[in-house]
Write a protein that holds these residues in place. Structure first.
Motif, PDB file in Angstrom:
ATOM      1  N   THR A 181      17.567  -6.487  -3.847  1.00 10.47           N
ATOM      2  CA  THR A 181      18.619  -7.425  -3.482  1.00 10.47           C
ATOM      3  C   THR A 181      18.475  -7.754  -2.008  1.00 10.47           C
ATOM      4  N   PRO A 182      19.085  -8.848  -1.533  1.00  6.67           N
ATOM      5  CA  PRO A 182      18.981  -9.186  -0.109  1.00  6.67           C
ATOM      6  C   PRO A 182      19.424  -8.062   0.813  1.00  6.67           C
ATOM      7  N   SER A 183      20.474  -7.330   0.435  1.00 13.20           N
ATOM      8  CA  SER A 183      20.952  -6.263   1.311  1.00 13.20           C
ATOM      9  C   SER A 183      19.939  -5.134   1.401  1.00 13.20           C
ATOM     10  N   ILE A 184      19.294  -4.812   0.287  1.00 14.62           N
ATOM     11  CA  ILE A 184      18.273  -3.773   0.298  1.00 14.62           C
ATOM     12  C   ILE A 184      17.069  -4.236   1.107  1.00 14.62           C
ATOM     13  N   GLU A 185      16.694  -5.520   0.961  1.00 13.77           N
ATOM     14  CA  GLU A 185      15.564  -6.048   1.722  1.00 13.77           C
ATOM     15  C   GLU A 185      15.816  -5.908   3.212  1.00 13.77           C
ATOM     16  N   GLN A 186      17.047  -6.153   3.650  1.00  6.18           N
ATOM     17  CA  GLN A 186      17.364  -6.031   5.067  1.00  6.18           C
ATOM     18  C   GLN A 186      17.159  -4.602   5.540  1.00  6.18           C
ATOM     19  N   ASN A 187      17.562  -3.623   4.716  1.00  3.97           N
ATOM     20  CA  ASN A 187      17.381  -2.230   5.085  1.00  3.97           C
ATOM     21  C   ASN A 187      15.908  -1.866   5.169  1.00  3.97           C
ATOM     22  N   VAL A 188      15.126  -2.387   4.229  1.00  2.00           N
ATOM     23  CA  VAL A 188      13.698  -2.100   4.228  1.00  2.00           C
ATOM     24  C   VAL A 188      13.050  -2.623   5.495  1.00  2.00           C
ATOM     25  N   LEU A 189      13.416  -3.841   5.907  1.00  2.00           N
ATOM     26  CA  LEU A 189      12.807  -4.443   7.088  1.00  2.00           C
ATOM     27  C   LEU A 189      13.161  -3.685   8.359  1.00  2.00           C
ATOM     28  N   GLN A 190      14.254  -2.920   8.346  1.00  2.00           N
ATOM     29  CA  GLN A 190      14.643  -2.163   9.520  1.00  2.00           C
ATOM     30  C   GLN A 190      13.895  -0.837   9.607  1.00  2.00           C
ATOM     31  N   ASP A 191      13.293  -0.414   8.491  1.00  2.00           N
ATOM     32  CA  ASP A 191      12.554   0.833   8.472  1.00  2.00           C
ATOM     33  C   ASP A 191      11.207   0.660   9.166  1.00  2.00           C
ATOM     34  N   SER A 192      10.705   1.731   9.760  1.00  2.00           N
ATOM     35  CA  SER A 192       9.369   1.740  10.340  1.00  2.00           C
ATOM     36  C   SER A 192       8.597   2.885   9.700  1.00  2.00           C
ATOM     37  N   PRO A 193       7.986   2.640   8.546  1.00  2.00           N
ATOM     38  CA  PRO A 193       7.301   3.714   7.839  1.00  2.00           C
ATOM     39  C   PRO A 193       6.109   4.240   8.626  1.00  2.00           C
ATOM     40  N   VAL A 194       5.787   5.498   8.410  1.00  2.00           N
ATOM     41  CA  VAL A 194       4.609   6.116   8.999  1.00  2.00           C
ATOM     42  C   VAL A 194       3.664   6.461   7.862  1.00  2.00           C
ATOM     43  N   TYR A 195       2.423   6.050   7.987  1.00  2.00           N
ATOM     44  CA  TYR A 195       1.437   6.257   6.935  1.00  2.00           C
ATOM     45  C   TYR A 195       0.556   7.441   7.327  1.00  2.00           C
ATOM     46  N   VAL A 196       0.924   8.609   6.825  1.00  2.00           N
ATOM     47  CA  VAL A 196       0.315   9.863   7.258  1.00  2.00           C
ATOM     48  C   VAL A 196      -0.998  10.100   6.516  1.00  2.00           C
ATOM     49  N   ALA A 197      -2.030  10.471   7.271  1.00  2.00           N
ATOM     50  CA  ALA A 197      -3.322  10.814   6.681  1.00  2.00           C
ATOM     51  C   ALA A 197      -3.249  12.195   6.035  1.00  2.00           C
ATOM     52  N   LYS A 198      -4.121  12.417   5.073  1.00  2.00           N
ATOM     53  CA  LYS A 198      -4.091  13.676   4.329  1.00  2.00           C
ATOM     54  C   LYS A 198      -4.760  14.820   5.085  1.00  2.00           C
ATOM     55  N   ARG A 199      -5.646  14.493   6.022  1.00  2.00           N
ATOM     56  CA  ARG A 199      -6.311  15.529   6.805  1.00  2.00           C
ATOM     57  C   ARG A 199      -6.237  15.198   8.286  1.00  2.00           C
ATOM     58  N   GLU A 200      -6.277  16.216   9.090  1.00  2.00           N
ATOM     59  CA  GLU A 200      -6.199  16.043  10.535  1.00  2.00           C
ATOM     60  C   GLU A 200      -7.527  15.518  11.077  1.00  2.00           C
ATOM     61  N   GLY A 201      -7.465  14.438  11.852  1.00  2.00           N
ATOM     62  CA  GLY A 201      -8.628  13.980  12.587  1.00  2.00           C
ATOM     63  C   GLY A 201      -9.663  13.198  11.816  1.00  2.00           C
ATOM     64  N   LYS A 202      -9.408  12.889  10.532  1.00  2.00           N
ATOM     65  CA  LYS A 202     -10.394  12.139   9.768  1.00  2.00           C
ATOM     66  C   LYS A 202      -9.728  11.404   8.617  1.00  2.00           C
ATOM     67  N   VAL A 203     -10.463  10.439   8.073  1.00  2.00           N
ATOM     68  CA  VAL A 203     -10.045   9.729   6.869  1.00  2.00           C
ATOM     69  C   VAL A 203     -10.873  10.246   5.709  1.00  2.00           C
ATOM     70  N   ILE A 204     -10.251  10.371   4.540  1.00  2.00           N
ATOM     71  CA  ILE A 204     -10.974  10.761   3.335  1.00  2.00           C
ATOM     72  C   ILE A 204     -10.673   9.744   2.235  1.00  2.00           C
ATOM     73  N   VAL A 205     -11.455   9.792   1.172  1.00  2.00           N
ATOM     74  CA  VAL A 205     -11.288   8.839   0.074  1.00  2.00           C
ATOM     75  C   VAL A 205      -9.873   8.900  -0.488  1.00  2.00           C
ATOM     76  N   GLN A 206      -9.285  10.099  -0.496  1.00  2.00           N
ATOM     77  CA  GLN A 206      -7.940  10.269  -1.051  1.00  2.00           C
ATOM     78  C   GLN A 206      -6.858   9.574  -0.229  1.00  2.00           C
ATOM     79  N   ASP A 207      -7.211   9.056   0.946  1.00  2.00           N
ATOM     80  CA  ASP A 207      -6.268   8.260   1.738  1.00  2.00           C
ATOM     81  C   ASP A 207      -6.191   6.812   1.264  1.00  2.00           C
ATOM     82  N   SER A 208      -7.005   6.445   0.282  1.00  2.00           N
ATOM     83  CA  SER A 208      -7.116   5.042  -0.126  1.00  2.00           C
ATOM     84  C   SER A 208      -5.787   4.452  -0.579  1.00  2.00           C
TER      85      SER A 208
END
Length: 237
Positions: A49-76
């Motif tokens: 709904t429009p009200s939910i969309e507004q809340n989503v736009l205010q969020d700042s998600p963080v996309y956490v990697a699965k391992r420290e210091g590197k990217v792996i296939v499971q991060d896809s």
């Protein structure tokens, strides 16, 4: 250097402003699912709904990697979710005039500055149409991800074909991303849309191979890109 190429299918409707985990006013949870199994189709079909969309736009998600210091296939999958959210926010910014928080997706200041200028240029180009022809949703087609191992912890290459559905009509573009692990989070280190006569096509060049995750750290290349942006801005006035 090791490379691993995966084809994934995400055929479905991505509503503008959606997130992967949204609770509506009836306390029902709408979950976006992306499967890494190439033998089945998976879809994102989240209504908000429009009200939910507004809340989503205010969020700042963080996309956490699965391992420290590197990217792996499971991060896809996480990288895919980040790139889809970046595209949603980008198309809303250039067509609807919505805000986009580039810090959520990009850590490199040079790429961030390029995208800020690009977004402003595209919004200025489309602004006369925004009141009556805003972006409604995106369709994501079959997407690709390729993992490359290197001395800096590896990176992911993602290629996303997108159909942008507006109030009237639609059009399609293919966008390529490079994603790294920076301080434990996945971030976009290159972002290129090479459709004919698109902004990147005209400023950065056509038929580019997007495979250098360090390109926005190369001072001479960045200076050349800045000059091309200035020239392009002057030619469109």
């Amino acid at each position: 250097m090791t490379r691993c190429i995966i084809l994934l299918f995400a055929i479905g409707l991505v509503l503008v402003g959606c997130s992967s985990d949204i609770t509506n006013s009836n306390n029902e949870k709408n979950t976006s699912v992306v499967s890494g199994d190439s033998s089945t189709d998976s879809s994102i079909n989240t209504e908000i709904t429009p009200s939910i969309e507004q809340n989503v736009l205010q969020d700042s998600p963080v996309y956490v990697a699965k391992r420290e210091g590197k990217v792996i296939v499971q991060d896809s999958e996480t990288a895919y979710e980040m790139c889809v959210k970046a595209l949603i926010d980008y198309y809303k910014a250039i067509w609807n005039g919505s805000d986009i928080k580039l810090d959520t997706f990009i850590e490199n200041d040079n790429l961030k500055q390029y995208m800020q200028i690009k977004i402003q240029s595209q919004y200025d180009l489309h602004s006369e149409f925004t009141d009556s022809n805003e972006v409604q949703n995106l369709d994501i087609g079959t997407w690709e991800v390729e993992y490359t191992d290197d001395v800096d912890g590896g990176f992911l290459y993602l290629k996303l074909p997108v159909q942008i559905n507006k109030t009237t009509g639609s059009y399609g573009e293919v966008t390529e991303f490079l994603v790294r692990n920076v301080n434990g989070n996945l971030v976009i280190v290159d972002w290129y849309t090479g459709a004919k006569d698109s902004y990147d096509f005209l400023v950065r060049g056509e038929n580019l191979t997007i495979d250098n995750p360090n390109i926005w750290n190369e001072s001479e290349w960045v200076k050349k890109s800045e000059r091309k942006q200035i020239e392009f801005s002057g030619s469109t006035r």
